[in-house]
Design a protein around this motif. Sequence first.
Motif, mmCIF file in Angstrom:
data_model
loop_
_atom_site.group_PDB
_atom_site.id
_atom_site.type_symbol
_atom_site.label_atom_id
_atom_site.label_comp_id
_atom_site.label_asym_id
_atom_site.label_seq_id
_atom_site.Cartn_x
_atom_site.Cartn_y
_atom_site.Cartn_z
ATOM 1 N N ASP A 231 7.117 -37.162 43.673
ATOM 2 C CA ASP A 231 7.978 -37.591 44.939
ATOM 3 C C ASP A 231 8.139 -39.001 45.091
ATOM 4 O OD1 ASP A 231 6.394 -38.041 48.427
ATOM 5 O OD2 ASP A 231 8.927 -36.924 47.785
ATOM 6 N N HIS A 232 8.927 -39.339 46.553
ATOM 7 C CA HIS A 232 9.460 -40.895 46.168
ATOM 8 C C HIS A 232 10.387 -40.927 47.313
ATOM 9 C CE1 HIS A 232 11.318 -44.152 44.289
ATOM 10 N NE2 HIS A 232 9.581 -44.240 44.035
ATOM 11 N N GLU A 233 9.582 -40.995 48.667
ATOM 12 C CA GLU A 233 9.232 -40.873 50.590
ATOM 13 C C GLU A 233 11.107 -40.317 50.164
ATOM 14 O OE1 GLU A 233 9.567 -46.048 51.582
ATOM 15 O OE2 GLU A 233 11.551 -45.266 51.332
ATOM 16 N N GLY A 307 18.069 -50.563 37.920
ATOM 17 C CA GLY A 307 18.392 -50.235 39.774
ATOM 18 C C GLY A 307 18.233 -49.729 40.156
ATOM 19 N N HIS A 308 17.590 -49.574 42.325
ATOM 20 C CA HIS A 308 17.117 -49.129 42.861
ATOM 21 C C HIS A 308 17.348 -49.373 43.984
ATOM 22 C CE1 HIS A 308 14.394 -46.778 43.986
ATOM 23 N NE2 HIS A 308 14.939 -45.511 43.035
ATOM 24 N N ARG A 309 17.938 -48.932 44.636
ATOM 25 C CA ARG A 309 17.716 -49.416 46.275
ATOM 26 C C ARG A 309 16.854 -49.763 46.792
ATOM 27 N NH1 ARG A 309 20.221 -46.456 50.231
ATOM 28 N NH2 ARG A 309 22.298 -47.206 49.313
ATOM 29 N N VAL A 310 15.376 -49.186 45.901
ATOM 30 C CA VAL A 310 14.637 -50.079 47.039
ATOM 31 C C VAL A 310 13.465 -50.724 45.674
ATOM 32 C CG1 VAL A 310 12.572 -49.203 47.776
ATOM 33 C CG2 VAL A 310 14.035 -47.994 48.271
ATOM 34 N N PRO A 316 7.575 -48.568 38.670
ATOM 35 C CA PRO A 316 6.245 -48.341 37.865
ATOM 36 C C PRO A 316 5.585 -47.109 37.399
ATOM 37 C CG PRO A 316 6.048 -48.658 40.736
ATOM 38 C CD PRO A 316 7.640 -48.823 40.077
ATOM 39 N N ARG A 317 6.854 -45.980 37.432
ATOM 40 C CA ARG A 317 7.076 -45.011 36.819
ATOM 41 C C ARG A 317 7.259 -45.274 35.467
ATOM 42 N NH1 ARG A 317 10.364 -41.533 41.213
ATOM 43 N NH2 ARG A 317 12.222 -44.129 41.084
ATOM 44 N N ALA A 318 8.834 -46.486 35.511
ATOM 45 C CA ALA A 318 9.542 -46.943 34.199
ATOM 46 C C ALA A 318 8.222 -47.261 33.547
ATOM 47 C CB ALA A 318 10.357 -47.678 34.271
ATOM 48 N N SER A 390 9.775 -31.216 39.128
ATOM 49 C CA SER A 390 8.969 -32.160 39.210
ATOM 50 C C SER A 390 9.725 -32.038 40.818
ATOM 51 C CB SER A 390 9.107 -33.165 38.688
ATOM 52 O OG SER A 390 9.071 -33.317 36.966
ATOM 53 N N ARG A 391 10.469 -32.701 41.572
ATOM 54 C CA ARG A 391 10.678 -32.901 42.585
ATOM 55 C C ARG A 391 10.313 -32.093 43.472
ATOM 56 N NH1 ARG A 391 13.004 -37.830 44.242
ATOM 57 N NH2 ARG A 391 11.539 -38.284 42.671
ATOM 58 N N THR A 392 10.686 -31.147 43.558
ATOM 59 C CA THR A 392 10.035 -29.994 44.324
ATOM 60 C C THR A 392 9.435 -29.837 44.833
ATOM 61 O OG1 THR A 392 11.263 -28.419 42.794
ATOM 62 C CG2 THR A 392 10.750 -26.920 44.204
HETATM 63 C C1 SDX Z 1 16.366 -42.412 41.374
HETATM 64 O O1 SDX Z 1 15.610 -43.207 45.940
HETATM 65 C C2 SDX Z 1 15.314 -42.771 45.051
HETATM 66 O O2 SDX Z 1 14.028 -43.302 45.196
HETATM 67 C C3 SDX Z 1 15.978 -42.463 43.895
HETATM 68 C C4 SDX Z 1 15.039 -41.469 42.607
HETATM 69 C C5 SDX Z 1 14.207 -41.322 43.198
HETATM 70 O O3 SDX Z 1 13.247 -40.935 42.577
HETATM 71 O O4 SDX Z 1 14.394 -40.378 43.733
HETATM 72 O O5 SDX Z 1 14.136 -43.278 42.243
HETATM 73 C C6 SDX Z 1 15.657 -41.813 41.709
HETATM 74 O O6 SDX Z 1 17.574 -41.921 41.688
HETATM 75 C C7 SDX Z 1 16.896 -43.675 40.142
HETATM 76 C C8 SDX Z 1 18.153 -44.315 40.705
HETATM 77 C C9 SDX Z 1 19.129 -43.585 38.895
HETATM 78 N N1 SDX Z 1 20.159 -44.410 39.569
HETATM 79 C C10 SDX Z 1 20.419 -44.677 38.335
HETATM 80 O O7 SDX Z 1 19.518 -45.847 36.924
HETATM 81 C C11 SDX Z 1 22.179 -45.606 38.037
HETATM 82 C C12 SDX Z 1 22.482 -46.494 37.881
HETATM 83 N N2 SDX Z 1 22.148 -47.497 39.656
HETATM 84 C C13 SDX Z 1 22.728 -47.673 39.920
HETATM 85 O O8 SDX Z 1 23.881 -47.248 40.355
HETATM 86 C C14 SDX Z 1 22.759 -48.115 41.065
HETATM 87 O O9 SDX Z 1 21.385 -49.494 40.894
HETATM 88 C C15 SDX Z 1 21.808 -47.267 42.426
HETATM 89 C C16 SDX Z 1 22.552 -46.372 42.847
HETATM 90 C C17 SDX Z 1 20.702 -46.486 41.845
HETATM 91 C C18 SDX Z 1 21.286 -48.364 43.494
HETATM 92 O O10 SDX Z 1 22.345 -49.081 43.783
HETATM 93 P P1 SDX Z 1 21.990 -49.587 45.284
HETATM 94 O O11 SDX Z 1 20.898 -50.165 46.074
HETATM 95 O O12 SDX Z 1 22.795 -49.074 46.287
HETATM 96 O O13 SDX Z 1 22.274 -51.113 44.750
HETATM 97 P P2 SDX Z 1 24.240 -51.140 44.706
HETATM 98 O O14 SDX Z 1 24.995 -50.332 43.853
HETATM 99 O O15 SDX Z 1 25.006 -51.678 45.538
HETATM 100 O O16 SDX Z 1 24.438 -52.128 43.943
HETATM 101 C C19 SDX Z 1 23.976 -53.640 43.958
HETATM 102 C C20 SDX Z 1 25.001 -54.925 43.261
HETATM 103 C C21 SDX Z 1 26.614 -54.175 43.154
HETATM 104 O O17 SDX Z 1 26.752 -55.377 42.738
HETATM 105 P P3 SDX Z 1 27.476 -55.988 43.978
HETATM 106 O O18 SDX Z 1 28.949 -55.606 44.560
HETATM 107 O O19 SDX Z 1 26.527 -56.687 44.921
HETATM 108 O O20 SDX Z 1 28.675 -57.654 42.872
HETATM 109 O O21 SDX Z 1 23.989 -54.566 41.711
HETATM 110 C C22 SDX Z 1 24.931 -54.156 41.028
HETATM 111 C C23 SDX Z 1 26.269 -53.390 41.713
HETATM 112 O O22 SDX Z 1 27.362 -53.666 40.933
HETATM 113 N N3 SDX Z 1 25.133 -52.653 40.625
HETATM 114 C C24 SDX Z 1 24.629 -52.767 38.788
HETATM 115 C C25 SDX Z 1 23.950 -51.730 38.464
HETATM 116 N N4 SDX Z 1 23.423 -50.829 39.610
HETATM 117 C C26 SDX Z 1 23.375 -51.988 40.372
HETATM 118 N N5 SDX Z 1 25.725 -53.248 38.219
HETATM 119 C C27 SDX Z 1 24.910 -52.926 36.699
HETATM 120 N N6 SDX Z 1 24.484 -52.036 36.642
HETATM 121 C C28 SDX Z 1 23.748 -51.239 37.457
HETATM 122 N N7 SDX Z 1 22.802 -50.743 36.814
#
Ligand code: SDX
Length: 431
Positions: A231-233, A307-310, A316-318, A390-392
């Motif tokens: 789970d993840h909020e 990267g991550h929105r939060v 910590p999982r990584a 897992s997330r179900t």
């Molecule tokens: C999961 O929400 C959750 O809890 C999800 C999750 C869960 O357990 O349910 O944790 C599972 O989805 C993990 C995330 C998996 N996704 C990825 O690994 C894909 C790569 N990551 C990105 O696409 C991105 O980081 C997100 C989608 C995860 C988050 O995007 P945000 O919060 O909308 O951030 P953003 O796209 O606005 O990026 C902010 C800045 C940007 O640059 P600027 O426009 O401000 O100049 O950071 C940059 C982005 O370009 N950026 C990256 C990047 N992620 C963000 N640059 C290079 N590589 C990246 N991976």
Amino acid sequence: MSETKKTATLTIDDASYDLPVHSPTSGPDVLDIRKLYAQAGVFTYDPGFTSTASCESTITYIDGEEGVLTHRGYAIGDLAGKSHYLEVCYLLLYGTLPTTTELEEFENTITHHTMLHEQMVNFFRGFRRDAHPMAIMVGVVGAMSAFYHDSTDINDPRQREIASHRLIAKMPTIAAMAYKYTIGQPFVSPRNDLDYASNFLRMCFAVPAEDYEVNPILSRAMDRIFTLHADHEQNASTSTVRLASSSGANPFACIAAGIACLWGPAHGGANQACLEMLKEIGSVDRIPEYIARAKDKNDPFRLMGFGHRVYKNMDPRATVMKESADEVLELLGVEDNPLLQVAKELEQIALNDPYFKDKKLFPNVDFYSGIILEAMGFPTSMFTPIFALSRTVGWISQWKEQLSDPAHKIGRPRQLYLGEDVREYVDIENR
Ligand code: SDX
């Protein structure tokens, strides 16, 4: 709703509006804007919900700045190290750690719901053999509402509980069947003498010609991967489940919607995309080229698994996943796996690069999971189905929580309309 102590004042033109402020157990205060449109005739604007709380919840808490994740107050590191997936499922569903008796009863219930209705096998045969397993899971889970009518009445708490148990129990069977179908091997039935993770590994890797002896270290690693993804909020797929549920849709339809949303590469599809990226990079000397592409605004390429929105700190999982990767690869005698070397070097380079440091881009849960899963013998197409499996429990726990709130209502956001104003229709001969 938590007790309201404070208010915030919003001033628009010459009018002021008091907004109640709710103080959580942990995390930022929350401005209650539920009455804002009625009082002030304005909407708030927050595409992507970067500053919006969509609900109240007692299930999971994340502190993105500190890299903290707790389920019902228990830290993910403790749960991954000391607990196991079905106990975490009980915790997420019921809010407390089970006693020995409660856990035995729960595990017995789940074990005796792992089989799928025999007619559902026909659904698999309708797919092409090269179908992505996620496409099969979306279809088959949605079709469960056509087979398990006795657990679709969302207003009956007992039916909600049965549906929860069925989904947790059957997802490994469905995911394993989706895998077997795509590789042209016969389905393997679940066995009641195996634990949850061992059962899944055997359903994936056993063949009629010879059985599959489950390695306890691999099943422990599999179980830990399940726990880390439980789970993840209010992530995108959980929010999808909550929104689908708010219309009164049945649980199987809601979970199918969550699976569909998880599939995206920005979300649960990132583990597959990350491993494919590591394979494309191929060797440590090519990492700088990809780091440059990730920083290039004109290049849509992103470092998958970063990267991550939060989280604006290490997920910590990584951290746990990285430890597990070392353990599994050593057990399998592939600790010098070139992908792991590329991943570790990429992590170090990225973590020291100003671009990633400034934007607080750290490895997330998807960065190492693919390396473990590939070492276990899974194709990349099975990574996201394992995430969905897992997330179900998280989806269904949040679904139950929402339905248990008597104040819950259908989710219906508004918009910032920038389209045409009202205009007269023009007959085609006059256009
Ligand atoms: C999961 O929400 C959750 O809890 C999800 C999750 C869960 O357990 O349910 O944790 C599972 O989805 C993990 C995330 C998996 N996704 C990825 O690994 C894909 C790569 N990551 C990105 O696409 C991105 O980081 C997100 C989608 C995860 C988050 O995007 P945000 O919060 O909308 O951030 P953003 O796209 O606005 O990026 C902010 C800045 C940007 O640059 P600027 O426009 O401000 O100049 O950071 C940059 C982005 O370009 N950026 C990256 C990047 N992620 C963000 N640059 C290079 N590589 C990246 N991976």
